[in-house]
Each structure stands twice: as C-alpha cells, then as structure tokens.
Design a protein around this motif. Structure first.
Motif, PDB file in Angstrom:
ATOM      1  N   PHE A 180       2.895   2.400 -15.758  1.00 46.05           N
ATOM      2  CA  PHE A 180       2.356   1.192 -15.152  1.00 46.05           C
ATOM      3  C   PHE A 180       2.600   1.230 -13.644  1.00 46.05           C
ATOM      4  CE2 PHE A 180       3.263   0.114 -19.539  1.00 46.05           C
ATOM      5  CZ  PHE A 180       2.174  -0.665 -19.917  1.00 46.05           C
ATOM      6  N   ALA A 181       2.090   0.227 -12.961  1.00 45.68           N
ATOM      7  CA  ALA A 181       2.357   0.080 -11.534  1.00 45.68           C
ATOM      8  C   ALA A 181       2.596  -1.387 -11.231  1.00 45.68           C
ATOM      9  CB  ALA A 181       1.194   0.607 -10.705  1.00 45.68           C
ATOM     10  N   ALA A 182       3.535  -1.645 -10.339  1.00 46.05           N
ATOM     11  CA  ALA A 182       3.845  -3.009  -9.922  1.00 46.05           C
ATOM     12  C   ALA A 182       3.811  -3.092  -8.404  1.00 46.05           C
ATOM     13  CB  ALA A 182       5.220  -3.435 -10.445  1.00 46.05           C
ATOM     14  N   ASP A 183       3.278  -4.191  -7.914  1.00 45.67           N
ATOM     15  CA  ASP A 183       3.185  -4.421  -6.476  1.00 45.67           C
ATOM     16  C   ASP A 183       4.269  -5.422  -6.065  1.00 45.67           C
ATOM     17  OD1 ASP A 183       2.470  -4.831  -3.868  1.00 45.67           O
ATOM     18  OD2 ASP A 183       0.410  -5.427  -4.267  1.00 45.67           O
ATOM     19  N   ILE A 184       5.178  -4.998  -5.196  1.00 42.98           N
ATOM     20  CA  ILE A 184       6.250  -5.898  -4.750  1.00 42.98           C
ATOM     21  C   ILE A 184       6.074  -6.240  -3.271  1.00 42.98           C
ATOM     22  CG2 ILE A 184       7.841  -5.075  -6.521  1.00 42.98           C
ATOM     23  CD1 ILE A 184       9.355  -3.592  -4.261  1.00 42.98           C
TER      24      ILE A 184
ATOM     25  N   GLY B 124       0.780  -1.234   0.000  1.00 38.39           N
ATOM     26  CA  GLY B 124       0.000   0.000   0.000  1.00 38.39           C
ATOM     27  C   GLY B 124       0.805   1.273   0.000  1.00 38.39           C
ATOM     28  N   LYS B 125       2.129   1.178   0.129  1.00 37.42           N
ATOM     29  CA  LYS B 125       2.970   2.369   0.188  1.00 37.42           C
ATOM     30  C   LYS B 125       3.671   2.591  -1.147  1.00 37.42           C
ATOM     31  CE  LYS B 125       4.151   2.116   5.114  1.00 37.42           C
ATOM     32  NZ  LYS B 125       5.295   2.094   6.062  1.00 37.42           N
TER      33      LYS B 125
ATOM     34  N   THR C 210      -4.229   6.003  -7.225  1.00 37.65           N
ATOM     35  CA  THR C 210      -4.794   5.020  -8.151  1.00 37.65           C
ATOM     36  C   THR C 210      -4.096   3.675  -7.984  1.00 37.65           C
ATOM     37  OG1 THR C 210      -5.304   6.776  -9.741  1.00 37.65           O
ATOM     38  CG2 THR C 210      -5.280   4.517 -10.573  1.00 37.65           C
ATOM     39  N   ALA C 211      -2.767   3.686  -7.920  1.00 41.03           N
ATOM     40  CA  ALA C 211      -2.023   2.437  -7.750  1.00 41.03           C
ATOM     41  C   ALA C 211      -2.375   1.764  -6.435  1.00 41.03           C
ATOM     42  CB  ALA C 211      -0.521   2.713  -7.821  1.00 41.03           C
ATOM     43  N   ARG C 212      -2.423   2.547  -5.359  1.00 40.87           N
ATOM     44  CA  ARG C 212      -2.734   1.980  -4.054  1.00 40.87           C
ATOM     45  C   ARG C 212      -4.133   1.364  -4.041  1.00 40.87           C
ATOM     46  NH1 ARG C 212      -4.665   1.656   0.829  1.00 40.87           N
ATOM     47  NH2 ARG C 212      -3.330   1.720   2.674  1.00 40.87           N
ATOM     48  N   GLY C 213      -5.107   2.096  -4.578  1.00 39.08           N
ATOM     49  CA  GLY C 213      -6.475   1.606  -4.576  1.00 39.08           C
ATOM     50  C   GLY C 213      -6.662   0.344  -5.398  1.00 39.08           C
ATOM     51  N   LEU C 214      -6.035   0.293  -6.568  1.00 36.00           N
ATOM     52  CA  LEU C 214      -6.173  -0.885  -7.423  1.00 36.00           C
ATOM     53  C   LEU C 214      -5.555  -2.123  -6.788  1.00 36.00           C
ATOM     54  CD1 LEU C 214      -5.568   0.464 -11.038  1.00 36.00           C
ATOM     55  CD2 LEU C 214      -7.617  -0.674 -10.195  1.00 36.00           C
ATOM     56  N   PHE C 215      -4.367  -1.983  -6.233  1.00 37.77           N
ATOM     57  CA  PHE C 215      -3.729  -3.155  -5.638  1.00 37.77           C
ATOM     58  C   PHE C 215      -4.463  -3.621  -4.380  1.00 37.77           C
ATOM     59  CE2 PHE C 215       0.286  -1.759  -7.933  1.00 37.77           C
ATOM     60  CZ  PHE C 215       0.193  -2.771  -8.871  1.00 37.77           C
ATOM     61  N   ALA C 216      -5.022  -2.686  -3.622  1.00 42.94           N
ATOM     62  CA  ALA C 216      -5.811  -3.077  -2.448  1.00 42.94           C
ATOM     63  C   ALA C 216      -7.033  -3.882  -2.884  1.00 42.94           C
ATOM     64  CB  ALA C 216      -6.239  -1.840  -1.662  1.00 42.94           C
TER      65      ALA C 216
END
Length: 325
Positions: free
Chosen positions: A84-88, A44-45, A141-147
């Motif tokens: 783009f966004a990536a979640d690690i 989330g960060k 946007t990235a935080r909300g989508l990954f959540a």
C-alpha cells in the motif's frame, strides 16, 4: 525497440492487483496480512534509505509513523503480499532549507522523528537512477496517484467534493454519482535526426547548457505521429517525415506518459518559437558522446534517467533497431 523497457520507471512487471481494488473483503484481508507493507510519501517525495545504493522503504502496517491511519492506496503485490501507500503530507518538518526545495533539482531531505535513522523523504527525480526497477515503479506510482488525488478533490461534472474509492484508483462524487479516474497526459518526446545529427532544444529555467529532445502534449483528435510533426515544426520550424514509436516512460511530475519516438527531419533550417523554447540546435553523434562524457563545455545532456537521455544513448549505440534514414 528491443530495449524499450529498460527506461527508468518501466520494466519491473509489478502485479498491480487490480482485481481486488473494488473488493472490500479482499482488501481488508490484504491489509491484515502480516506480510503486507506500506510505502510512505511526503509532498511527492517517497521514503528512501541507503547511501550509494538507495532503496524504497517498505514499512509494516502498524508502524507508529502512521498513527493508526489506514493506508489509502493499493499499489500492488510483491511475492503475494499487498503493498500500500500512505501520504503523510500533513506532517510539518521542524526545519527546512527553502533554497533547496523545489526548482529543477530539489536536494532537500526530510527526516521524520518517528522513523528509524538513515531514512528520509527524497525527491524522486534526483535519485531515480539509483533505484532498482521495482522500487522506481512503486515510487512513481505512489507519487502520481497522490498528486492526482491532491489536485482532483472536486467533481469535474458538478463541483461537489468527491471521495476516494476503488483502493485509491478512483474518485466518486456522492452528489451526482460521477466516477473519476487517475489522469495521465500523453506527451510525445522525439529523437529527430538528419544524417549524423540530432535536433535538441532547451527551455527557460533549465541549468545552463542543458539541452534535450523536443517534446509536447498530444492534442485531442491527434495521432502520435501527427503530434511529433506538429510540435517539432511549432518549436523549431523543422519539417519531419517518417515517424515511429520507440519506447514510453511514466513521468509522474505530475502526470505524464512520455511517448518516445524517432523522426527523420526533411529540413535542417531552424526557426525557433521563443514562446515555446529558448534555443534549438543540431548536434552530431560526436557532440552528444562528448557531452555525456563531460568533455564538451556548453552542452549538458538531458537529465539522467529521463527518456530523452535514454533515446540519445541508444542512438549513439545504434540500438534503435530499424533505421528510418
């Protein structure tokens, strides 16, 4: 409201490139473009850099921290190039101060060994007012989508594991074919006034002395105006008459759209519901101005960057345009 899009997370006019989300060839071209960049999120960060002025880090697509992993979510375009966004989140930091993680304010920062010095993962709510509009929107946007992906991995229709689709903007169930889209919960947050006073309340667990505008979720089959009146009466026992919309704020903690409204109270007697809130009271313009200047002990205004403080500040500045009463 003239200043509606000045609220944090709003007003950057991001090109979300929605027309290529379902186009595999266009997405691949976008990924291979040397100008394309990726935003990283860890639990989330978002990844940030800077001291007094923070900025959201945009990495090249072949950065070693990705380990060959393809970005999973298309956020949009900047200057014609995809972001783009990536979640690690699978990465485990070597050390972490558990006392700082979570809670009302998360002051912890995580530094990945594969990242350049001066870059760290930071809680978005803590630094949102230090970001420019575009960085704030991309981070939110990235935080909300990954959540959403993290909490919606299974089909709500049949229970089977679902797959990410449409460049991260959909989940598809391979078992029953159901399509699921990112969830946003509508929440009314209201500046309720009566003459020279505004109604504020506080929830258990907030920092001592902090008060904010009342808020609550919109129920099925309910208008925004009706939700404002119902929530204020349920929480504080105050009847509300005229209501109008002022501004909105995406609030990805985890998935709300805060709908800011102005309502005129028909009564001033307060009777709180202790299940809903801890306290509520009327505060004058002078009280709020003093609190925002740090000159009124016992009254701390809403979090900077939150729409509640935005509404209160515009009320103080008499910038709500047409007055309701």
């Amino acid at each position: 409201m003239q200043h509606a899009e000045e609220v944090t997370f709003g007003g950057s006019a991001l090109d979300r490139a929605a027309e290529i989300r379902g186009d595999a060839e266009a997405l691949e071209r976008a990924r291979l473009d040397p100008r394309a960049r990726v935003v990283l999120v860890w639990r989330g960060k978002p990844l940030m850099e800077g001291d007094d002025t923070l900025s959201l880090v945009r990495l090249p697509m072949d950065h070693p921290v990705l380990g060959g992993m393809a970005p999973t979510v298309l956020l949009g375009r900047e200057d014609g190039a995809a972001v783009f966004a990536a979640d690690i989140s699978d990465w485990e930091p070597e050390a972490q101060d558990a006392d700082q993680v979570g809670g009302f304010v998360d002051t912890s920062e995580q530094v990945h060994p594969a990242l350049e010095e001066g870059r760290s993962f930071v809680e978005l709510r803590r630094v949102m007012t230090q970001l420019g509009p575009r960085d704030a929107e991309l981070g939110a946007t990235a935080r909300g989508l990954f959540a959403w992906h993290q909490s919606h991995g299974f089909c709500a229709r049949c229970g089977a594991a679902s797959d990410m689709a449409l460049a991260g903007w959909q989940r598809l169930c391979p078992a029953c074919g159901a399509h699921h889209f990112p969830r946003t919960d509508p929440v009314v947050i209201m500046l309720i006034t009566r003459g020279n006073a505004a109604l504020v309340g506080r929830s258990p667990g907030w920092p001592e002395g902090m008060y904010s505008c009342l808020a609550g979720f919109v129920e099925p089959g309910e208008t925004i105006e009706a939700a404002v009146r119902r929530e204020v009466f349920e929480e504080a026992g105050v009847r509300v008459g005229a209501v109008r919309y002022l501004a909105s704020q995406p609030w990805p903690f985890p998935a709300s759209l805060m709908i800011g409204c102005h309502g005129v109270a028909l009564s001033d007697e307060i009777e709180i519901d202790p299940v809903e809130i801890e306290d509520a009271k009327w505060v004058t313009r002078e009280d709020v101005a003093a609190a925002m200047a740090g000159e009124l002990p016992g009254l701390m205004p809403a979090r900077r960057g939150a729409i509640a403080q935005f509404l209160l500040r515009n009320w103080l500045a008499d910038r709500l345009d047409t007055r309701l009463g």
